[in-house]
Design a protein around this motif. Structure first.
Motif, PDB file in Angstrom:
ATOM      1  N   GLY A  70       0.802  -1.144   0.159  1.00 16.65           N
ATOM      2  CA  GLY A  70      -0.097  -0.034  -0.105  1.00 16.65           C
ATOM      3  C   GLY A  70       1.016   1.264  -0.083  1.00 16.65           C
ATOM      4  O   GLY A  70       0.822   2.312  -0.714  1.00 16.65           O
ATOM      5  N   ALA A  71       1.628   1.089   0.946  1.00 16.34           N
ATOM      6  CA  ALA A  71       2.857   2.301   0.989  1.00 16.34           C
ATOM      7  C   ALA A  71       3.608   2.718  -0.171  1.00 16.34           C
ATOM      8  O   ALA A  71       3.877   3.448  -0.499  1.00 16.34           O
ATOM      9  CB  ALA A  71       3.735   2.076   2.270  1.00 16.34           C
ATOM     10  N   ALA A  72       3.968   1.494  -0.886  1.00 13.09           N
ATOM     11  CA  ALA A  72       4.943   1.500  -2.097  1.00 13.09           C
ATOM     12  C   ALA A  72       3.977   1.973  -3.072  1.00 13.09           C
ATOM     13  O   ALA A  72       4.614   2.837  -3.959  1.00 13.09           O
ATOM     14  CB  ALA A  72       5.430   0.091  -2.365  1.00 13.09           C
ATOM     15  N   LEU A  73       2.638   1.589  -3.354  1.00  9.62           N
ATOM     16  CA  LEU A  73       1.951   2.158  -4.423  1.00  9.62           C
ATOM     17  C   LEU A  73       1.932   3.619  -4.350  1.00  9.62           C
ATOM     18  O   LEU A  73       1.849   4.628  -5.266  1.00  9.62           O
ATOM     19  CB  LEU A  73       0.529   1.389  -4.421  1.00  9.62           C
ATOM     20  CG  LEU A  73      -0.375   1.669  -5.745  1.00  9.62           C
ATOM     21  CD1 LEU A  73       0.663   0.903  -6.810  1.00  9.62           C
ATOM     22  CD2 LEU A  73      -1.665   0.969  -5.613  1.00  9.62           C
ATOM     23  N   GLU A  74       1.537   4.237  -3.206  1.00 10.84           N
ATOM     24  CA  GLU A  74       1.296   5.685  -2.973  1.00 10.84           C
ATOM     25  C   GLU A  74       2.768   6.465  -3.364  1.00 10.84           C
ATOM     26  O   GLU A  74       2.691   7.400  -4.041  1.00 10.84           O
ATOM     27  CB  GLU A  74       1.214   6.034  -1.528  1.00 10.84           C
ATOM     28  CG  GLU A  74      -0.121   6.019  -0.903  1.00 10.84           C
ATOM     29  CD  GLU A  74      -0.308   6.284   0.487  1.00 10.84           C
ATOM     30  OE1 GLU A  74      -1.378   6.999   1.125  1.00 10.84           O
ATOM     31  OE2 GLU A  74       0.786   5.825   1.289  1.00 10.84           O
ATOM     32  N   LEU A  75       3.765   5.833  -2.868  1.00 15.20           N
ATOM     33  CA  LEU A  75       5.053   6.605  -3.190  1.00 15.20           C
ATOM     34  C   LEU A  75       5.428   6.318  -4.606  1.00 15.20           C
ATOM     35  O   LEU A  75       5.859   7.335  -5.212  1.00 15.20           O
ATOM     36  CB  LEU A  75       6.192   6.051  -2.345  1.00 15.20           C
ATOM     37  CG  LEU A  75       6.158   6.329  -1.084  1.00 15.20           C
ATOM     38  CD1 LEU A  75       7.162   5.594  -0.187  1.00 15.20           C
ATOM     39  CD2 LEU A  75       6.563   7.740  -0.822  1.00 15.20           C
TER      40      LEU A  75
ATOM     41  N   LEU B 261      10.356   4.801   1.172  1.00 14.62           N
ATOM     42  CA  LEU B 261       9.664   3.626   1.559  1.00 14.62           C
ATOM     43  C   LEU B 261       9.960   3.443   3.073  1.00 14.62           C
ATOM     44  O   LEU B 261       9.410   3.021   3.665  1.00 14.62           O
ATOM     45  CB  LEU B 261       9.917   2.384   0.648  1.00 14.62           C
ATOM     46  CG  LEU B 261       8.831   1.288   1.059  1.00 14.62           C
ATOM     47  CD1 LEU B 261       7.593   1.559   0.654  1.00 14.62           C
ATOM     48  CD2 LEU B 261       9.407   0.114   0.113  1.00 14.62           C
ATOM     49  N   LYS B 262      11.535   3.327   3.323  1.00 16.59           N
ATOM     50  CA  LYS B 262      11.767   2.984   4.595  1.00 16.59           C
ATOM     51  C   LYS B 262      11.242   3.943   5.730  1.00 16.59           C
ATOM     52  O   LYS B 262      10.679   3.504   6.364  1.00 16.59           O
ATOM     53  CB  LYS B 262      13.344   2.977   4.599  1.00 16.59           C
ATOM     54  CG  LYS B 262      14.019   2.262   5.857  1.00 16.59           C
ATOM     55  CD  LYS B 262      15.558   2.513   5.850  1.00 16.59           C
ATOM     56  CE  LYS B 262      16.241   1.464   4.930  1.00 16.59           C
ATOM     57  NZ  LYS B 262      17.771   1.811   4.766  1.00 16.59           N
ATOM     58  N   ALA B 263      11.424   5.212   5.438  1.00 14.63           N
ATOM     59  CA  ALA B 263      10.863   6.216   6.264  1.00 14.63           C
ATOM     60  C   ALA B 263       9.372   6.036   6.467  1.00 14.63           C
ATOM     61  O   ALA B 263       8.450   6.163   7.399  1.00 14.63           O
ATOM     62  CB  ALA B 263      11.037   7.782   5.633  1.00 14.63           C
ATOM     63  N   ARG B 264       8.497   5.905   5.219  1.00 19.87           N
ATOM     64  CA  ARG B 264       7.171   5.460   5.482  1.00 19.87           C
ATOM     65  C   ARG B 264       6.972   4.214   6.195  1.00 19.87           C
ATOM     66  O   ARG B 264       5.866   4.459   7.219  1.00 19.87           O
ATOM     67  CB  ARG B 264       6.676   5.196   4.109  1.00 19.87           C
ATOM     68  CG  ARG B 264       5.242   4.672   3.855  1.00 19.87           C
ATOM     69  CD  ARG B 264       4.463   6.255   3.704  1.00 19.87           C
ATOM     70  NE  ARG B 264       3.249   5.912   3.335  1.00 19.87           N
ATOM     71  CZ  ARG B 264       2.168   5.719   4.429  1.00 19.87           C
ATOM     72  NH1 ARG B 264       2.566   5.986   5.867  1.00 19.87           N
ATOM     73  NH2 ARG B 264       0.874   5.609   4.230  1.00 19.87           N
ATOM     74  N   MET B 265       7.596   3.277   6.178  1.00 18.80           N
ATOM     75  CA  MET B 265       7.377   2.053   7.073  1.00 18.80           C
ATOM     76  C   MET B 265       7.638   2.486   8.373  1.00 18.80           C
ATOM     77  O   MET B 265       7.339   1.604   9.415  1.00 18.80           O
ATOM     78  CB  MET B 265       8.343   0.854   6.293  1.00 18.80           C
ATOM     79  CG  MET B 265       7.701   0.167   5.351  1.00 18.80           C
ATOM     80  SD  MET B 265       6.226   0.202   4.777  1.00 18.80           S
ATOM     81  CE  MET B 265       5.609  -1.205   5.657  1.00 18.80           C
ATOM     82  N   ALA B 266       8.619   3.421   8.555  1.00 20.25           N
ATOM     83  CA  ALA B 266       9.197   3.624  10.084  1.00 20.25           C
ATOM     84  C   ALA B 266       8.010   4.329  10.750  1.00 20.25           C
ATOM     85  O   ALA B 266       8.107   4.815  11.934  1.00 20.25           O
ATOM     86  CB  ALA B 266      10.404   4.188   9.979  1.00 20.25           C
ATOM     87  N   GLY B 267       6.883   4.868   9.782  1.00 13.53           N
ATOM     88  CA  GLY B 267       5.837   5.410  10.590  1.00 13.53           C
ATOM     89  C   GLY B 267       5.625   7.189  10.253  1.00 13.53           C
ATOM     90  O   GLY B 267       4.405   7.362  10.473  1.00 13.53           O
ATOM     91  N   SER B 268       6.266   7.499   9.265  1.00 10.72           N
ATOM     92  CA  SER B 268       6.039   8.961   8.860  1.00 10.72           C
ATOM     93  C   SER B 268       4.886   8.767   7.624  1.00 10.72           C
ATOM     94  O   SER B 268       4.893   7.954   7.132  1.00 10.72           O
ATOM     95  CB  SER B 268       7.238   9.757   8.468  1.00 10.72           C
ATOM     96  OG  SER B 268       7.771   8.833   7.155  1.00 10.72           O
TER      97      SER B 268
END
Lengths: 134, 115
Positions: B10-15, B46-53
Motif C-alpha cells: 500500500g505504501a509502495a503504491l502511494e510513493l 519507503l523506509k521512512a514510510r514504514m518507520a511511521g511517517s
C-alpha cells in the motif's frame, strides 16, 4: 491556483505551453521572406519563454508561458529600387527569420509534446488498472 | 502503519504514484530555463514510510535534485533519457506492486467466499 494540481493538469499545461511555442515558430516561418518598407515595420521573430510553476501543496510543477518575446535581430536592408515596397532611397527590409532555427524549434517542441503525451498515457493506464482491482 | 492487509505494498503504491508525478513534472519542464529536475529516492522514502511517517513527509524528505550527466547552458538539469528511463522503471514498479495488491485482494475474496 484553484484546484490542487495532479498529473493531468501538469500534462495539460505543459502541452498547451508547447503549443504556444509551436505557434510562434509557425508564425515566424509564415513570415519568413516577406519584406517591409521600413525598419520598424519589419517583422521580428517571436520566441516563447517558459517558466516553472510549482504547486506547493503537491510538490508537482508544471510549465507556464512566461511571455512571448520578439527577438531584436535587425532586419536585413537590401537595395532593390524596382520593388514596389521600396522606400524613397530604394531600400527594402527583409525579415530576419532563420528558417533552420525555426524548424529545429518546431521539432524540439513537438518531441516534447509527444514525450508528455506518452507519460500521460502510461500514467492514465496505471490509474485505470488501479481502479480495476476487485 | 495500521493497514496490515496490504503491508508494504500500500505504501509502495502511494510513493510510486508520487514519484510518477514528480518525474512527469521533470518531463514537462524539459524546456524551462533554470529548472532543476527532482526525483524521489524510492528506497529511503519507503523506509521512512514504514518507520511511521506519513506519505507526504516520507516523499518530501527523500526528494533530491538530480545530478545531471551533462550540465546545460540555461541551467536546466532535465535529461530526457534519464527521465524517460526513470519514468519507465517507476511504471514497471507500480505495475508490480499493483499485481501484489491484486493477488492479495483475490486471496482475501476467495477466503471470504469460502471456495
Amino acid at each position: 491556483m484553484a484546484s490542487p494540481m495532479n498529473l493531468f493538469t501538469v500534462a495539460q499545461r505543459s502541452m498547451s505551453a508547447q503549443l504556444v511555442r509551436m505557434n510562434s515558430a509557425a508564425s515566424n516561418l509564415a513570415n519568413a521572406g516577406s519584406i517591409a518598407a521600413s525598419e520598424d515595420k519589419a517583422y521580428r521573430p517571436m520566441r516563447a519563454v517558459f517558466a516553472e510553476q510549482l504547486d506547493q501543496a503537491t510538490g508537482l510543477s508544471t510549465v507556464r508561458v512566461a511571455g512571448v518575446y520578439r527577438t531584436d535581430t535587425a532586419p536585413v536592408k537590401r537595395h532593390d529600387p524596382t520593388n514596389p515596397m521600396a522606400d524613397a532611397e530604394g531600400n527594402i527590409f527583409e525579415l530576419p527569420v532563420d528558417q533552420n532555427a525555426e524548424m529545429v524549434e518546431m521539432l524540439e517542441s513537438s518531441r516534447q509534446y509527444r514525450n508528455m503525451v506518452e507519460a500521460l498515457q502510461t500514467a492514465k493506464q496505471l490509474m485505470l488498472e488501479t481502479m480495476r482491482i476487485k | 502503519m495500521g493497514d496490515t492487509i496490504f503491508g508494504i505494498h500500500g505504501a509502495a503504491l502511494e510513493l510510486r504514484s508520487q514519484r510518477m508525478g514528480l518525474i512527469a513534472s521533470n518531463i514537462a519542464n524539459a524546456g524551462t530555463p533554470g529548472y532543476k529536475a527532482r526525483d524521489i529516492d524510492f528506497a529511503s522514502a519507503l523506509k521512512a514510510r514504514m518507520a511511521g511517517s506519513d506519505s507526504d513527509q516520507a516523499a518530501n524528505a527523500a526528494t533530491l535534485y538530480r545530478v545531471p550527466v551533462m550540465p546545460s547552458l540555461d541551467g536546466n538539469t532535465v535529461e530526457m533519457a534519464t527521465e524517460q528511463t526513470a519514468f519507465a522503471e517507476n511504471a514497471v514498479g507500480y505495475s508490480a506492486t499493483l499485481s501484489f495488491i491484486r493477488s492479495r485482494v483475490e486471496t482475501l475474496s476467495r477466503a471470504m467466499k469460502g471456495d
